[in-house]
Design a protein around this motif. Structure first.
Motif, mmCIF file in Angstrom:
data_model
loop_
_atom_site.group_PDB
_atom_site.id
_atom_site.type_symbol
_atom_site.label_atom_id
_atom_site.label_comp_id
_atom_site.label_asym_id
_atom_site.label_seq_id
_atom_site.Cartn_x
_atom_site.Cartn_y
_atom_site.Cartn_z
ATOM 1 N N GLN A 184 45.414 29.280 47.129
ATOM 2 C CA GLN A 184 45.281 29.618 45.710
ATOM 3 C C GLN A 184 43.884 30.178 45.429
ATOM 4 O O GLN A 184 43.731 31.175 44.733
ATOM 5 N N THR A 185 42.864 29.566 45.988
ATOM 6 C CA THR A 185 41.490 30.036 45.807
ATOM 7 C C THR A 185 41.317 31.427 46.416
ATOM 8 O O THR A 185 40.671 32.305 45.819
ATOM 9 N N LEU A 186 41.918 31.640 47.574
ATOM 10 C CA LEU A 186 41.842 32.956 48.217
ATOM 11 C C LEU A 186 42.537 34.015 47.367
ATOM 12 O O LEU A 186 42.010 35.127 47.207
ATOM 13 N N ASP A 187 43.689 33.686 46.807
ATOM 14 C CA ASP A 187 44.385 34.634 45.924
ATOM 15 C C ASP A 187 43.526 34.970 44.702
ATOM 16 O O ASP A 187 43.417 36.145 44.309
ATOM 17 N N GLU A 188 42.933 33.930 44.099
ATOM 18 C CA GLU A 188 42.071 34.153 42.928
ATOM 19 C C GLU A 188 40.857 34.993 43.301
ATOM 20 O O GLU A 188 40.450 35.893 42.545
ATOM 21 N N LEU A 189 40.275 34.727 44.471
ATOM 22 C CA LEU A 189 39.117 35.503 44.922
ATOM 23 C C LEU A 189 39.503 36.962 45.175
ATOM 24 O O LEU A 189 38.763 37.885 44.803
ATOM 25 N N THR A 190 40.677 37.177 45.748
ATOM 26 C CA THR A 190 41.153 38.541 45.980
ATOM 27 C C THR A 190 41.353 39.270 44.658
ATOM 28 O O THR A 190 40.949 40.438 44.516
ATOM 29 N N GLN A 191 41.941 38.600 43.683
ATOM 30 C CA GLN A 191 42.133 39.215 42.365
ATOM 31 C C GLN A 191 40.789 39.508 41.702
ATOM 32 O O GLN A 191 40.611 40.557 41.076
ATOM 33 N N THR A 192 39.840 38.610 41.883
ATOM 34 C CA THR A 192 38.511 38.816 41.302
ATOM 35 C C THR A 192 37.838 40.027 41.955
ATOM 36 O O THR A 192 37.213 40.849 41.266
ATOM 37 N N ARG A 193 37.952 40.154 43.258
ATOM 38 C CA ARG A 193 37.371 41.306 43.958
ATOM 39 C C ARG A 193 38.002 42.612 43.484
ATOM 40 O O ARG A 193 37.304 43.618 43.282
ATOM 41 N N LEU A 194 39.327 42.585 43.320
ATOM 42 C CA LEU A 194 39.998 43.787 42.817
ATOM 43 C C LEU A 194 39.514 44.139 41.418
ATOM 44 O O LEU A 194 39.260 45.317 41.109
ATOM 45 N N ALA A 195 39.380 43.111 40.576
ATOM 46 C CA ALA A 195 38.918 43.360 39.204
ATOM 47 C C ALA A 195 37.489 43.878 39.208
ATOM 48 O O ALA A 195 37.153 44.835 38.482
ATOM 49 N N VAL A 196 36.620 43.302 40.018
ATOM 50 C CA VAL A 196 35.224 43.760 40.093
ATOM 51 C C VAL A 196 35.187 45.193 40.647
ATOM 52 O O VAL A 196 34.420 46.040 40.169
#
Length: 104
Positions: free
Chosen positions: A81-93
Protein backbone atom coordinates in the motif's frame (compact mmCIF):
# COMPACT_ATOMS: atom_id res chain seq x y z
CA UNK A 1 15.28 -89.18 76.82
CA UNK A 2 16.51 -85.91 78.15
CA UNK A 3 18.95 -85.70 75.30
CA UNK A 4 16.13 -86.22 72.78
CA UNK A 5 14.16 -83.35 74.31
CA UNK A 6 17.22 -81.12 74.22
CA UNK A 7 17.86 -82.10 70.59
CA UNK A 8 14.20 -81.49 69.67
CA UNK A 9 14.25 -78.15 71.47
CA UNK A 10 17.45 -77.19 69.67
CA UNK A 11 15.96 -78.26 66.35
CA UNK A 12 12.78 -76.31 67.11
CA UNK A 13 14.86 -73.28 68.06
CA UNK A 14 16.88 -73.52 64.84
CA UNK A 15 13.66 -73.91 62.88
CA UNK A 16 12.23 -70.84 64.62
CA UNK A 17 15.32 -68.83 63.79
CA UNK A 18 15.12 -70.00 60.17
CA UNK A 19 11.43 -69.13 59.93
CA UNK A 20 12.11 -65.75 61.51
CA UNK A 21 14.95 -65.06 59.08
CA UNK A 22 12.80 -66.05 56.09
CA UNK A 23 9.94 -63.96 57.43
CA UNK A 24 12.19 -60.93 57.96
CA UNK A 25 13.68 -61.34 54.47
CA UNK A 26 10.18 -61.56 53.00
CA UNK A 27 9.07 -58.50 54.94
CA UNK A 28 12.06 -56.48 53.74
CA UNK A 29 11.52 -57.71 50.18
CA UNK A 30 7.90 -56.57 50.42
CA UNK A 31 9.01 -53.16 51.69
CA UNK A 32 11.52 -52.86 48.85
CA UNK A 33 8.84 -53.71 46.28
CA UNK A 34 6.42 -51.20 47.80
CA UNK A 35 9.04 -48.42 47.82
CA UNK A 36 10.06 -49.32 44.27
CA UNK A 37 6.45 -49.14 43.04
CA UNK A 38 5.81 -45.83 44.82
CA UNK A 39 8.94 -44.39 43.21
CA UNK A 40 7.91 -45.71 39.79
CA UNK A 41 4.43 -44.22 40.18
CA UNK A 42 5.88 -40.87 41.24
CA UNK A 43 8.27 -40.89 38.28
CA UNK A 44 5.42 -41.70 35.88
CA UNK A 45 3.38 -38.79 37.26
CA UNK A 46 6.34 -36.42 36.86
CA UNK A 47 6.83 -37.58 33.28
CA UNK A 48 3.14 -37.08 32.56
CA UNK A 49 3.26 -33.58 34.04
CA UNK A 50 6.36 -32.77 31.98
CA UNK A 51 4.63 -34.08 28.86
CA UNK A 52 1.66 -31.83 29.59
CA UNK A 53 4.00 -28.84 29.96
CA UNK A 54 5.61 -29.72 26.62
CA UNK A 55 2.17 -29.84 24.99
CA UNK A 56 1.28 -26.44 26.43
CA UNK A 57 4.59 -25.02 25.26
CA UNK A 58 4.06 -26.46 21.77
CA UNK A 59 0.57 -24.93 21.64
CA UNK A 60 1.96 -21.52 22.68
CA UNK A 61 4.68 -21.83 20.06
CA UNK A 62 2.12 -22.69 17.37
CA UNK A 63 0.01 -19.68 18.37
CA UNK A 64 3.05 -17.39 18.30
CA UNK A 65 3.99 -18.76 14.89
CA UNK A 66 0.49 -18.03 13.59
CA UNK A 67 0.63 -14.52 15.04
CA UNK A 68 4.03 -13.94 13.43
CA UNK A 69 2.78 -15.10 10.04
CA UNK A 70 -0.25 -12.81 10.37
CA UNK A 71 1.97 -9.85 11.30
CA UNK A 72 4.24 -10.54 8.35
CA UNK A 73 1.22 -10.71 6.03
CA UNK A 74 -0.05 -7.37 7.36
CA UNK A 75 3.40 -5.83 7.02
CA UNK A 76 3.68 -6.96 3.41
CA UNK A 77 0.22 -5.58 2.66
CA UNK A 78 1.08 -2.26 4.29
CA UNK A 79 4.34 -2.10 2.34
CA UNK A 80 2.46 -2.70 -0.92
CA UNK A 81 0.00 0.00 0.00
CA UNK A 82 2.84 2.40 0.86
CA UNK A 83 4.58 1.56 -2.41
CA UNK A 84 1.38 2.22 -4.38
CA UNK A 85 0.93 5.57 -2.60
CA UNK A 86 4.58 6.47 -3.24
CA UNK A 87 4.20 5.58 -6.92
CA UNK A 88 1.10 7.77 -7.19
CA UNK A 89 2.92 10.58 -5.41
CA UNK A 90 5.85 10.32 -7.84
CA UNK A 91 3.48 10.42 -10.79
CA UNK A 92 1.72 13.46 -9.35
CA UNK A 93 5.03 15.24 -8.66
CA UNK A 94 6.21 14.35 -12.17
CA UNK A 95 3.03 15.82 -13.65
CA UNK A 96 3.43 18.97 -11.58
CA UNK A 97 7.06 19.35 -12.70
CA UNK A 98 6.03 18.92 -16.32
CA UNK A 99 3.26 21.46 -15.94
CA UNK A 100 5.61 23.95 -14.23
CA UNK A 101 8.18 23.53 -17.03
CA UNK A 102 5.49 24.23 -19.61
CA UNK A 103 4.50 27.39 -17.74
CA UNK A 104 8.05 28.72 -17.78
Amino acid sequence: MNEELVTLAADAEELGVLVGAVGAAGFFALLIVIVWQVAATWRARMLAAREEQYKELAAKYAQLLEDTVELQRRTVEEQRQTLDELTQTRLAVGSMEKMMREIE
